[in-house]
Every structure is written in C-alpha cells, then in structure tokens.
Design a protein around this motif. Structure first.
Motif, PDB file in Angstrom:
ATOM      1  N   ILE A   1      -1.972  -4.425 -10.189  1.00  0.00           N
ATOM      2  CA  ILE A   1      -1.724  -3.811  -8.881  1.00  0.00           C
ATOM      3  C   ILE A   1      -0.844  -4.715  -8.021  1.00  0.00           C
ATOM      4  O   ILE A   1       0.020  -4.239  -7.286  1.00  0.00           O
ATOM      5  CB  ILE A   1      -3.059  -3.522  -8.168  1.00  0.00           C
ATOM      6  N   ARG A   2      -1.053  -6.017  -8.145  1.00  0.00           N
ATOM      7  CA  ARG A   2      -0.276  -6.985  -7.361  1.00  0.00           C
ATOM      8  C   ARG A   2       0.452  -7.938  -8.300  1.00  0.00           C
ATOM      9  O   ARG A   2      -0.099  -8.358  -9.322  1.00  0.00           O
ATOM     10  CB  ARG A   2      -1.195  -7.756  -6.408  1.00  0.00           C
ATOM     11  N   LEU A   3       1.683  -8.276  -7.906  1.00  0.00           N
ATOM     12  CA  LEU A   3       2.527  -9.113  -8.750  1.00  0.00           C
ATOM     13  C   LEU A   3       3.156 -10.230  -7.922  1.00  0.00           C
ATOM     14  O   LEU A   3       3.506 -10.037  -6.759  1.00  0.00           O
ATOM     15  CB  LEU A   3       3.644  -8.282  -9.381  1.00  0.00           C
ATOM     16  N   VAL A  36       6.085  -2.758  -2.849  1.00  0.00           N
ATOM     17  CA  VAL A  36       6.194  -3.095  -1.421  1.00  0.00           C
ATOM     18  C   VAL A  36       5.780  -4.553  -1.274  1.00  0.00           C
ATOM     19  O   VAL A  36       4.880  -5.027  -1.977  1.00  0.00           O
ATOM     20  CB  VAL A  36       5.295  -2.199  -0.536  1.00  0.00           C
ATOM     21  N   PRO A  37       6.460  -5.283  -0.385  1.00  0.00           N
ATOM     22  CA  PRO A  37       6.107  -6.697  -0.218  1.00  0.00           C
ATOM     23  C   PRO A  37       4.753  -6.859   0.469  1.00  0.00           C
ATOM     24  O   PRO A  37       4.375  -6.071   1.332  1.00  0.00           O
ATOM     25  CB  PRO A  37       7.236  -7.235   0.667  1.00  0.00           C
ATOM     26  N   ILE A  38       4.024  -7.860   0.058  1.00  0.00           N
ATOM     27  CA  ILE A  38       2.780  -8.242   0.742  1.00  0.00           C
ATOM     28  C   ILE A  38       3.176  -9.281   1.781  1.00  0.00           C
ATOM     29  O   ILE A  38       3.401 -10.453   1.457  1.00  0.00           O
ATOM     30  CB  ILE A  38       1.754  -8.810  -0.257  1.00  0.00           C
ATOM     31  N   TYR A  63       3.965  -8.955  -4.273  1.00  0.00           N
ATOM     32  CA  TYR A  63       4.281  -7.540  -4.054  1.00  0.00           C
ATOM     33  C   TYR A  63       3.161  -6.663  -4.633  1.00  0.00           C
ATOM     34  O   TYR A  63       2.465  -7.057  -5.584  1.00  0.00           O
ATOM     35  CB  TYR A  63       5.621  -7.181  -4.720  1.00  0.00           C
ATOM     36  N   SER A  64       3.022  -5.474  -4.047  1.00  0.00           N
ATOM     37  CA  SER A  64       2.058  -4.491  -4.551  1.00  0.00           C
ATOM     38  C   SER A  64       2.801  -3.322  -5.172  1.00  0.00           C
ATOM     39  O   SER A  64       3.853  -2.901  -4.653  1.00  0.00           O
ATOM     40  CB  SER A  64       1.169  -3.954  -3.417  1.00  0.00           C
TER      41      SER A  64
END
Length: 240
Positions: A10-12, A43-45, A61-62
């Motif tokens: 989910i998050r990278l 989308v950026p976190i 990012y997500s």
C-alpha cells in the motif's frame, strides 16, 4: 510501463519505486514520479517530507485505490429483485450486498415462486433449505439478518422452530411436580442414580423430576415444554 501494484504494497518508499522501474538517473526518477502522480497511481505522503534534492521528491508514497465499478449491482438492486424488498440498506452498503448477493437473490426467487404457500407451516430448517439450500442458514441467524436487511418481517414466514429435545427422569408421576433442570451431565446421572435407588432428596428438597438440558441449545427446548413431556409434567408446581 510495469504495474507497480505487483509489489502488493500500500505504501512505497522512493527507493522502492526507483528500484522497481530500474530508473538510471535522478532526473528520470523525477519525471516518473510526476507521471505516476498525474495518472493517479500514487500520491505523496507529505508527512514523509522531501529528500532535499532538486527537484524535491517526497520520500514515501501511497498507492491510489481505484474505485470499483458497482453499476451492475446498483442496477440489479433497483430492477431485478422482488418488488416488495426495501433495499435502502444494501443501496448504501454495496460491499455488503456483494457479500450477501446470492442469499438476497435466493430469497427473492423463493418469494416470487412461493407467494401462495404462506398458509403451509414447515420447520425452520425445511424453510431455510427451500430458500437457500442450506438447512442451518436461517436457524443460526444469518438468514434472519438477510430477511431483516431487505425490510421483511421474519414473523411473516410461516415456520415453526425445532428445539433440541431434552432428557428427563421422573421419581414419581404425580401431578404438580417439582422439576429440577440440570445442565451438567455427570450431576444429572448422579441424581438419577439416587432416585433410582429410592432417594429424591436433593439438598433438602424433594424433587419429582430431573431434566438434563445441556447449555443454551437444549434449554431452548423449554420454549415448547408441553410438546415434549408427558401429561403429568405439563403443569409443574415449581421449576428449579
């Protein structure tokens, strides 16, 4: 371009994206990140902060979760089910409708075919099997939930419950009995043995009949007590 969802995350991190796409230089990485954001893939976190380089990129990012197309289910709810259903609940809970769909359709088909059978009473398990081909689906509560979710009253279905039978032993067969209900099998057998040997005194109280009703499943049988016992037990003077 490769699908980054293959990573099943989910998050990278920025480094994970760079490695996945085998980016050779920072400028190419910046172009790639911009493209992935514009295409609504990531989308950026913002809480991860930028890396301090030029152009600045966020460190994490997500993945963007794409909305599912539920139009066919929405159309089915509006047009294809039994007209007497109130589908307001499922209209606002499409995910739950997709989970319950085969049971809602089964109920819809059953009512359409069996509108004239309401005067014929059948057991709860028979009704459940007729509707869903699952004997226990109504009795264990899941079927009742489906019926409630489509705005129907369970009482409108002409069925009778089939409680678990219980075992009883009578010291005497006189009327106006004092009945003791026991949920422990060993205790029931011990008291039965005493009664069989001529003693019906339990902790200073004379008991006429003992009933073994193991747990809630058996105890529900008392709801139809008069159908299960002999006539002398139908109007006990006391139940302990």
């Amino acid at each position: 371009m490769k699908d980054i969802k293959q990573l099943k995350k989910i998050r990278l991190t920025l480094e994970e994206i760079e490695k996945f796409y085998s980016v050779k230089d920072y400028n190419s990485l910046a172009i790639l990140i911009k493209k992935l954001i514009e295409e609504k893939i990531i989308v950026p976190i913002k809480a991860s902060k930028t890396n301090g380089q030029n152009p600045a990129l966020y460190k994490r990012y997500s993945l963007v979760k794409k909305e599912e197309d539920n139009s066919k289910y929405e159309d089915e709810i509006r047009n294809e089910l039994y007209i007497g259903f109130d589908m307001a609940y499922y209209k606002s809970h499409i995910g739950l409708y997709k989970r319950d769909r085969k049971y809602v359709i089964g109920l819809s088909n059953y009512i359409r075919v069996n509108k004239q059978k309401s005067d014929i009473s059948i057991s709860i398990n028979e009704l459940s099997f007729e509707i869903w081909q699952e004997e226990k689906f109504l009795k264990d509560g899941r079927g009742k939930t489906i019926i409630k979710n489509v705005g129907l009253d369970i009482e409108k279905f002409n069925f009778y419950t089939t409680p678990e039978p219980f075992v009883f032993y009578s010291f005497s067969k006189q009327n106006k009995q004092r009945v003791l209900i026991i949920e422990n099998k060993d205790t029931w057998y011990s008291i039965r043995k005493l009664m069989h040997n001529g003693c019906n005194n339990v902790l200073g109280t004379a008991i006429d009949t003992i009933i073994y009703a193991s747990g809630k499943g058996r105890f529900k049988g008392l709801l139809e007590y008069n159908l299960m016992v002999e006539e002398y037990l139908r109007y006990p003077r006391e139940v302990l």
